[in-house]
Design an enzyme around this catalytic site. Structure first.
Site, PDB file in Angstrom:
ATOM      1  N   GLY A   1       0.847  -1.188   0.000  1.00 52.25           N
ATOM      2  CA  GLY A   1       0.000   0.000   0.000  1.00 52.25           C
ATOM      3  C   GLY A   1       0.880   1.234   0.000  1.00 52.25           C
ATOM      4  N   THR A   2       0.366   2.325  -0.511  1.00 55.47           N
ATOM      5  CA  THR A   2       1.223   3.501  -0.665  1.00 55.47           C
ATOM      6  C   THR A   2       0.775   4.669   0.200  1.00 55.47           C
ATOM      7  OG1 THR A   2       0.028   3.914  -2.726  1.00 55.47           O
ATOM      8  CG2 THR A   2       2.144   2.832  -2.900  1.00 55.47           C
ATOM      9  N   THR A   3       0.104   5.671  -0.327  1.00 54.09           N
ATOM     10  CA  THR A   3       0.021   6.955   0.366  1.00 54.09           C
ATOM     11  C   THR A   3      -1.253   7.130   1.194  1.00 54.09           C
ATOM     12  OG1 THR A   3       1.290   7.899  -1.451  1.00 54.09           O
ATOM     13  CG2 THR A   3       0.212   9.440   0.034  1.00 54.09           C
TER      14      THR A   3
END
Length: 280
Positions: A53-55
């Site tokens: 997962g990123t931001t």
């Protein structure tokens, strides 16, 4: 005789001994192999073969706090998912966003939700917001072994402080590092691969005592800017009707902001920037 059939009750002693109000402690005694950080991991880096997962972005406003996340998960240079959800309600008054190894992070969120519910059932009251932040820090610390092998989980936690002093901002945000250190943030925070760009955006758009609509705009714009410069962060996708997941936590509790509302905000941002580019 199996350890689970020991005693007249048919339960293992670990199920009958009261280990306190922590479900994680109970699980460590009854079935430690089920804890996310207790499982053996390969002695090689595995970060590029697992979805990440990123931001995640969180901002406070005059009535509480918002948290939002983009919908993209990456696996090395590939997009492994365009529809992942990274922000979840932790309980009625708090939310948690995940960045890092997606599978472990989602499992940690589920365990954390049970941890808070278990505490409330055993103690008969809700854990304080600081207590919730500290419980999450302990769980992250338990994942340190996996983190050192590339399976790190770095969440963002936010909630409405029911015990806030008069005049104090009720919305609070906590960030973490992979060792379990937790740090209260003032005003806004971001984690994940696009966090640098999101923070730079928030520096320009956030200010104290924003109303809910302005705070939502600031948050969505920060995710838009992060996606503009970070390939691992997904921007609004009107073709697939995919927009950031956003939760609002105020005096009424934690609720998800409807997708139509987020879509309208994202459309206004896109239209305004398109018009500005055309005039340039």
């Amino acid at each position: 005789m199996s350890e689970y059939s020991a005693g007249r009750s048919g339960f293992s002693p670990a199920y009958l001994d009261r280990v306190g109000s922590s479900f994680t402690d109970f699980l460590a005694a009854a079935a430690p192999h089920l804890l996310p950080g207790s499982r053996p991991v390969p002695q090689i880096p595995v970060g590029n073969v697992t979805p990440h997962g990123t931001t995640i972005v969180s901002v406070t406003y005059d009535g509480g706090v918002l948290m939002g996340g983009d919908r993209r998960a990456t696996m090395g240079n590939l997009i492994s998912s365009r529809e992942i959800e990274k922000v979840y309600p932790a309980d009625a008054w708090s939310v948690i966003g995940i960045a890092g190894a997606a599978g472990i992070a989602i499992e940690m969120v589920r365990l954390y939700q049970v941890e808070l519910e278990h505490y409330e059932k055993i103690e008969g009251l809700t854990l304080s917001l600081d207590g919730k932040a500290n419980r999450l820090a302990q769980m992250i610390r338990g994942n340190l072994g996996a983190a050192l092998q590339g399976l790190a989980v770095v969440p963002l936690f936010a909630g409405f402080d029911l015990d806030a002093a008069p005049g104090a901002a009720p919305g609070r945000i906590f960030s973490y590092d992979v060792t379990g250190g937790n740090y209260e943030e003032r005003g806004y925070s971001a984690v994940g691969s696009g966090s640098l760009f999101a923070r730079n955006s928030l520096k320009k758009t956030w200010r104290p005592n924003l109303d809910g609509d302005a705070a939502t705009r600031s948050l969505v714009e920060a995710l838009y800017d992060a996606a503009d410069d970070d390939s691992a962060t997904g921007g609004p996708d009107p073709v697939r009707r995919l927009y950031p997941i956003v939760y609002r936590v105020d005096a009424e509790g934690a609720v998800r902001v409807p997708d139509d509302e987020i879509a309208a905000v994202a459309t206004r941002i896109t239209d305004e920037r398109s018009a500005a580019d055309g005039q340039g």
